[in-house]
Enzyme design. Structure first.
Site, PDB file in Angstrom:
ATOM      1  CE  LYS A 160     -11.301  -6.377   4.756  1.00 37.77           C
ATOM      2  NZ  LYS A 160     -11.011  -6.887   6.106  1.00 37.77           N
ATOM      3  NE  ARG A 187      -7.048  -2.527   6.132  1.00 35.97           N
ATOM      4  CZ  ARG A 187      -7.730  -3.463   6.794  1.00 35.97           C
ATOM      5  NH1 ARG A 187      -7.247  -4.678   6.913  1.00 35.97           N
ATOM      6  NH2 ARG A 187      -8.891  -3.175   7.314  1.00 35.97           N
ATOM      7  NE  ARG A 206     -18.714  -4.469  11.902  1.00 35.13           N
ATOM      8  CZ  ARG A 206     -17.693  -4.516  11.043  1.00 35.13           C
ATOM      9  NH1 ARG A 206     -17.756  -5.229   9.947  1.00 35.13           N
ATOM     10  NH2 ARG A 206     -16.596  -3.852  11.285  1.00 35.13           N
ATOM     11  NE  ARG A 260     -13.777  -4.195  14.147  1.00 39.04           N
ATOM     12  CZ  ARG A 260     -13.310  -4.488  12.945  1.00 39.04           C
ATOM     13  NH1 ARG A 260     -13.631  -5.612  12.358  1.00 39.04           N
ATOM     14  NH2 ARG A 260     -12.530  -3.638  12.315  1.00 39.04           N
ATOM     15  NE  ARG A 279     -12.655   0.387  10.389  1.00 38.90           N
ATOM     16  CZ  ARG A 279     -13.842  -0.061  10.868  1.00 38.90           C
ATOM     17  NH1 ARG A 279     -14.556   0.687  11.678  1.00 38.90           N
ATOM     18  NH2 ARG A 279     -14.266  -1.241  10.526  1.00 38.90           N
TER      19      ARG A 279
HETATM   20  P1  AMP Z   1     -10.033  -5.233   9.880  1.00 40.44           P
HETATM   21  O1  AMP Z   1     -10.427  -6.196  10.946  1.00 40.44           O
HETATM   22  O2  AMP Z   1      -9.474  -5.915   8.657  1.00 40.44           O
HETATM   23  O3  AMP Z   1     -11.109  -4.249   9.538  1.00 40.44           O
HETATM   24  O4  AMP Z   1      -8.815  -4.381  10.481  1.00 40.44           O
HETATM   25  C1  AMP Z   1      -8.989  -3.577  11.619  1.00 40.44           C
HETATM   26  C2  AMP Z   1      -7.853  -2.581  11.747  1.00 40.44           C
HETATM   27  O5  AMP Z   1      -6.617  -3.281  11.898  1.00 40.44           O
HETATM   28  C3  AMP Z   1      -7.634  -1.665  10.548  1.00 40.44           C
HETATM   29  O6  AMP Z   1      -8.496  -0.538  10.562  1.00 40.44           O
HETATM   30  C4  AMP Z   1      -6.179  -1.274  10.748  1.00 40.44           C
HETATM   31  O7  AMP Z   1      -6.031  -0.321  11.789  1.00 40.44           O
HETATM   32  C5  AMP Z   1      -5.559  -2.578  11.239  1.00 40.44           C
HETATM   33  N1  AMP Z   1      -5.080  -3.423  10.117  1.00 40.44           N
HETATM   34  C6  AMP Z   1      -5.575  -4.630   9.726  1.00 40.44           C
HETATM   35  N2  AMP Z   1      -4.904  -5.104   8.665  1.00 40.44           N
HETATM   36  C7  AMP Z   1      -3.975  -4.174   8.351  1.00 40.44           C
HETATM   37  C8  AMP Z   1      -2.992  -4.047   7.337  1.00 40.44           C
HETATM   38  N3  AMP Z   1      -2.834  -4.996   6.391  1.00 40.44           N
HETATM   39  N4  AMP Z   1      -2.216  -2.936   7.345  1.00 40.44           N
HETATM   40  C9  AMP Z   1      -2.350  -1.977   8.273  1.00 40.44           C
HETATM   41  N5  AMP Z   1      -3.276  -2.007   9.242  1.00 40.44           N
HETATM   42  C10 AMP Z   1      -4.088  -3.096   9.287  1.00 40.44           C
END
Ligand code: AMP
Length: 188
Positions: free
Chosen positions: A16, A91, A130, A134, A145
């Site tokens: 995404k 989310r 990947r 991270r 996750r």
């Molecule tokens: P991502 O880069 O989108 O995979 O997000 C990495 C991490 O950031 C997630 O595993 C959550 O811990 C936090 N995070 C990102 N977006 C949200 C959201 N909309 N609500 C809650 N936690 C978020």
């Protein structure tokens, strides 16, 4: 032209982030990635950032209020006038309801929602291989996750039933981008 308000939903490893970047460029709208914003906040050493960091590293969601405030402030910025692409938000159904209210408050047009569909085994394979590292790309955190996605985020698709297009997220990246653009430009 009317605003182009997009939401991209996909499990971790669905691609995404990559597709959101491409769509942002294609449509000339900002990509709003809550994960990126939270990682920046975590790196800045602020108090909220510090709290977010340990939650993120474990693969859990940070509290709705925190991300909702971030998104409300970001959407109010002028560069969002032509539209936006939300990447990683909403989310939870609570976040989706809050977003409905924010968009109403800010007098914005309707949103279109794209879901990138990728099978679980493929997600795990992609993330563990990947290139960039991270803090939350380890096996324990990844399991959380994926569970969080199924439990908290998958129901968000139901919230957007009438605005949703589902796109197969497996295959050539350019073709996936084209499939999304095509689905979004089709008459509905
Ligand atoms: P991502 O880069 O989108 O995979 O997000 C990495 C991490 O950031 C997630 O595993 C959550 O811990 C936090 N995070 C990102 N977006 C949200 C959201 N909309 N609500 C809650 N936690 C978020």
């Amino acid at each position: 032209m009317s605003e182009r308000n997009l939401i991209l939903i996909g499990a971790p490893g669905s691609g995404k982030g990559t597709q959101a970047k491409r769509l942002a460029k294609r449509f000339g709208i900002p990509q709003i990635a809550t994960g990126d914003i939270l990682r920046e906040a975590a790196a800045s050493g602020s108090e909220a950032g510090g709290r977010a960091r340990s939650i993120m590293e474990r693969g859990h969601l940070v509290p709705d209020d925190l991300v909702i405030d971030i998104v409300r402030a970001r959407l109010a910025k002028e560069d969002c006038n032509p539209g936006f692409i939300l990447d990683g938000f909403p989310r939870t159904t609570g976040q989706a309801e809050a977003l409905d209210a924010i968009l109403r408050e800010q007098g914005r047009g309707p949103v279109r929602v794209v879901a990138l569909v990728v099978a679980d085994e493929e997600l795990v394979r992609r993330i563990l291989s990947r290139g960039e590292s991270r803090a939350d790309d380890n096996e324990g955190s990844l399991r959380n996750r994926l569970e969080v996605y199924d439990r908290e985020t998958a129901p968000v698709l139901e919230h957007y039933r009438s605005a949703l297009v589902e796109i197969d997220g497996v295959g050539d990246m350019d073709q996936i981008t084209d499939a999304i653009v095509e689905a979004l430009t089709e008459q509905r």
